[in-house]
Design an enzyme around this catalytic site. Structure first.
Site, short mmCIF file in Angstrom:
data_model
loop_
_atom_site.label_atom_id
_atom_site.label_comp_id
_atom_site.label_asym_id
_atom_site.label_seq_id
_atom_site.Cartn_x
_atom_site.Cartn_y
_atom_site.Cartn_z
N SER A 64 83.20 20.08 39.29
CA SER A 64 82.40 19.87 37.40
C SER A 64 81.28 20.95 37.51
CB SER A 64 82.12 18.29 37.54
OG SER A 64 81.29 17.93 38.41
N GLY A 65 80.86 20.96 36.47
CA GLY A 65 79.17 22.37 36.88
C GLY A 65 78.77 22.21 35.68
N GLY A 73 80.48 22.34 32.12
CA GLY A 73 82.21 21.68 31.55
C GLY A 73 82.31 21.39 33.12
N LYS A 88 89.22 24.69 32.76
CA LYS A 88 88.20 24.05 32.50
C LYS A 88 87.65 23.97 30.85
CE LYS A 88 84.30 27.08 34.00
NZ LYS A 88 83.40 28.46 34.26
N ASP A 120 76.64 36.17 39.45
CA ASP A 120 76.52 34.65 40.44
C ASP A 120 77.40 34.70 41.67
OD1 ASP A 120 75.38 31.59 40.69
OD2 ASP A 120 76.43 31.17 39.09
#
Length: 270
Positions: A20-21, A24, A39, A134
């Site tokens: 998980s992020g 999402g 995702k 990132d």
């Protein structure tokens, strides 16, 4: 997005949640007979313009790139509320999982292969005028043979000029962020190279960079005092030299990913 990549929501079969992020959840699943990663964007993120823009950016980038060291895009559902990105499924999960969760032994040959593969994937991205912005261990995926694949392109942007990209400052994750990004100054693709230098350290040390420090504390120290993680005593000297070159305070002194790849390939494979 190319209509050929549009996937109807009912065509995807969901399995177990694997991650998980911020906006999402990632599931293992099946699409068209293939094991895939899905995702799915949180329902509460649908009303957040920044989250939706990040989703759209990732779909646009993934559908336009293809390289052995970049996660393979299968398709996406772009019709709200079922916003989803479907990619190949990679058995070992993220580099973060391997280094810090499962803590499985990873030899120098595999680590060097990951570093070179990452350089190749990033060389390709930069040749297309794309900054990842990132790069970190939780955004790198590994297959069963430790082939590294760059993933998570929600913050990826096109370089608007060959010298500087007047884009959002403090974009990414503080522990991997270049000083010029932290300081809200113009930055180039060399900001990704700085993140790679931190990743090299993480691969050798098998520790989280700047563990125990608050993100803002890290940012201030990296910008104002040139703080970097301490290089482990058992780090091979050529790798320590490359690490320091990648995280130079002045981005003009950092190598390109192509140069970093050549330096790694010149090192012994065992």
């Amino acid at each position: 997005m190319n209509a050929a990549f549009e996937i109807p929501p009912h065509a995807v079969r969901f399995g177990a949640q694997v991650g998980s992020g911020g906006f999402g959840v990632v599931f293992k699943g099946v699409y068209a007979g293939e094991m895939v990663a899905i995702k799915k964007i949180h329902s509460h993120a649908l009303g957040n313009a920044a989250s939706v823009a990040e989703f759209q950016s990732e779909v646009a980038v993934l559908s336009a790139v293809r390289h052995p060291n970049i996660v393979r895009f299968v398709g996406a559902c772009t019709m709200p509320p079922a916003l989803m990105i479907v990619t190949e499924f990679l058995e070992k999960g993220t580099l973060f999982d391997v280094l810090h969760v499962s803590k499985e032994p990873v030899g120098w040959r595999e680590r060097r292969g990951m570093m070179v593969g990452l350089c190749d994937g990033m060389t390709y991205l930069h040749s297309r005028g794309l900054l990842h912005r990132d790069l970190k261990s939780s955004n790198l995926l590994l297959d069963k043979d430790y082939t590294v694949k760059v993933a998570d392109f929600g913050l990826t942007r096109i370089v608007s000029s060959p010298t500087a990209a007047p884009m959002t400052g403090q974009c990414g994750t503080f522990q991997y962020m270049a000083p010029e990004v932290l300081a809200n100054r113009p930055y180039t693709e060399k900001a990704d190279v700085f993140s790679f230098g931190i990743l090299l350290w993480e691969l050798v040390a098998r520790k989280l960079p700047f563990f125990g420090m608050a993100p803002m504390q890290v940012g201030l120290a990296v910008v104002n005092t040139g703080l970097r993680p301490p290089i482990p005593r058992d780090c091979p000297r050529p790798l320590a030299i490359l690490m320091r070159r990648c995280w130079e305070q002045d981005f003009r002194h950092r190598p390109s990913f192509k140069e970093a790849s050549k330096a790694l390939e010149a090192m012994p494979s065992h």
